[in-house]
Design an enzyme around this catalytic site. Sequence first.
Site, PDB file in Angstrom:
ATOM      1  N   HIS A  50      -8.395   7.071   9.936  1.00 29.09           N
ATOM      2  CA  HIS A  50      -7.919   5.483  10.008  1.00 29.09           C
ATOM      3  C   HIS A  50      -6.392   5.561   9.724  1.00 29.09           C
ATOM      4  O   HIS A  50      -5.822   4.651   9.449  1.00 29.09           O
ATOM      5  CB  HIS A  50      -8.669   5.044   8.644  1.00 29.09           C
ATOM      6  CG  HIS A  50     -10.187   4.707   9.019  1.00 29.09           C
ATOM      7  ND1 HIS A  50     -10.787   4.450   7.771  1.00 29.09           N
ATOM      8  CD2 HIS A  50     -10.776   4.765   9.995  1.00 29.09           C
ATOM      9  CE1 HIS A  50     -12.234   4.267   8.337  1.00 29.09           C
ATOM     10  NE2 HIS A  50     -12.053   4.583   9.550  1.00 29.09           N
ATOM     11  N   ASP A  74      -3.695   7.348   2.482  1.00 32.30           N
ATOM     12  CA  ASP A  74      -2.684   8.202   1.825  1.00 32.30           C
ATOM     13  C   ASP A  74      -2.401   9.640   2.108  1.00 32.30           C
ATOM     14  O   ASP A  74      -3.371  10.036   3.101  1.00 32.30           O
ATOM     15  CB  ASP A  74      -2.959   7.913   0.076  1.00 32.30           C
ATOM     16  CG  ASP A  74      -4.368   8.685  -0.184  1.00 32.30           C
ATOM     17  OD1 ASP A  74      -4.399   9.864   0.008  1.00 32.30           O
ATOM     18  OD2 ASP A  74      -5.229   8.149  -0.647  1.00 32.30           O
ATOM     19  N   SER A  79     -18.196   4.852   0.131  1.00 37.43           N
ATOM     20  CA  SER A  79     -19.567   4.164   0.229  1.00 37.43           C
ATOM     21  C   SER A  79     -20.270   4.245   1.582  1.00 37.43           C
ATOM     22  O   SER A  79     -21.568   3.437   1.550  1.00 37.43           O
ATOM     23  CB  SER A  79     -19.284   2.497   0.022  1.00 37.43           C
ATOM     24  OG  SER A  79     -18.307   2.078   1.018  1.00 37.43           O
ATOM     25  N   ARG A 114       0.756  -1.259  -0.100  1.00 37.22           N
ATOM     26  CA  ARG A 114       0.109   0.064   0.003  1.00 37.22           C
ATOM     27  C   ARG A 114       0.722   1.170  -0.067  1.00 37.22           C
ATOM     28  O   ARG A 114       0.539   2.246  -0.803  1.00 37.22           O
ATOM     29  CB  ARG A 114      -0.995   0.095   1.206  1.00 37.22           C
ATOM     30  CG  ARG A 114      -1.760  -1.115   1.489  1.00 37.22           C
ATOM     31  CD  ARG A 114      -3.073  -1.097   0.499  1.00 37.22           C
ATOM     32  NE  ARG A 114      -2.691  -1.429  -0.651  1.00 37.22           N
ATOM     33  CZ  ARG A 114      -2.463  -2.539  -1.221  1.00 37.22           C
ATOM     34  NH1 ARG A 114      -2.525  -3.601  -0.319  1.00 37.22           N
ATOM     35  NH2 ARG A 114      -2.449  -2.709  -2.571  1.00 37.22           N
ATOM     36  N   ASN A 155      -8.800   7.807   4.370  1.00 36.39           N
ATOM     37  CA  ASN A 155      -7.940   7.599   3.486  1.00 36.39           C
ATOM     38  C   ASN A 155      -6.803   7.388   4.259  1.00 36.39           C
ATOM     39  O   ASN A 155      -6.430   8.326   5.151  1.00 36.39           O
ATOM     40  CB  ASN A 155      -7.536   8.367   2.241  1.00 36.39           C
ATOM     41  CG  ASN A 155      -9.009   8.024   1.374  1.00 36.39           C
ATOM     42  OD1 ASN A 155      -9.742   7.184   1.328  1.00 36.39           O
ATOM     43  ND2 ASN A 155      -9.131   8.960   0.271  1.00 36.39           N
TER      44      ASN A 155
END
Length: 227
Positions: free
Chosen positions: A103, A88, A170, A55, A86
Amino acid sequence: MNVVVLSGAGISAESGISTFRDSDGLWEKYRIEDVATPEAWYRDPALVLDFYDQRREQVRAAASNAAHMALARLQDVAMVQIVTQNIDDLHERAGSRHVLHLHGEIVLARSTVPPYETYPAGGNIALGDLCPRGAQLRPHVVWFGEEVPMLERAARIVQKADVLLVVGTSLQVYPAAGLVQYAPKGCKIIVIDPNAPHISGMDVVTIKEKAGVALPRLVEEWMGHKL
Ligand code: NAD
């Protein structure tokens, strides 16, 4: 004008980072319980580290896209606070200044002993990589089944929104998904997602388009009107 953005994996999809739930999403290839839970870590830490090393490499190779950049531009005319699911760092690399990661962050490693200090994750994290207190390092990521320490701060941010932009999520992962319910009365809620989730009991404007198309257009419109 206080704009709060709740972003999910979909905002980084156009940067080439896989989402979780789309047909080519990550969970087609991996089972959550094998790589993203505390139990997985106890069972096979090497597999978990390898999953997150991949990742991290994917994120490092990616670049912010038009959606991340539009939100950074919006800071010229509004207070913009981003609450992202995210891991990132593409919002930051685009120039967004107020980003809260619900997160965790893949570019950081975390100690496995309290107070769970974080450290830059230079390259990969290997078994035997220790924090200064001698404990194994792990990715600074909130796994399924773990607490979300930033949740209360995020809820307080959403409570002050004049506009809430829900982009590329989502809304299936709780407690993050429940944050929408903290939007105050009178807050305008705009959902941007080609497969926009239904949000029950709230007055929502839905834009069923990719974030990289819809967000730059929306931001240009708003900047023309000087929010
Ligand atoms: P999700 O995969 O459940 O949902 C992604 C959503 O994005 C879907 O509704 C999909 O229709 C939408 N989408 C896909 N392409 C889009 C685009 N171009 N523009 C706008 N929307 C688009 O992801 P989620 O809701 O973020 O939640 C699942 C978990 O996934 C979170 O915990 C998050 O931490 C994690 N995750 C993070 C990353 C990352 O850091 N980039 C990547 C994958 C998953």
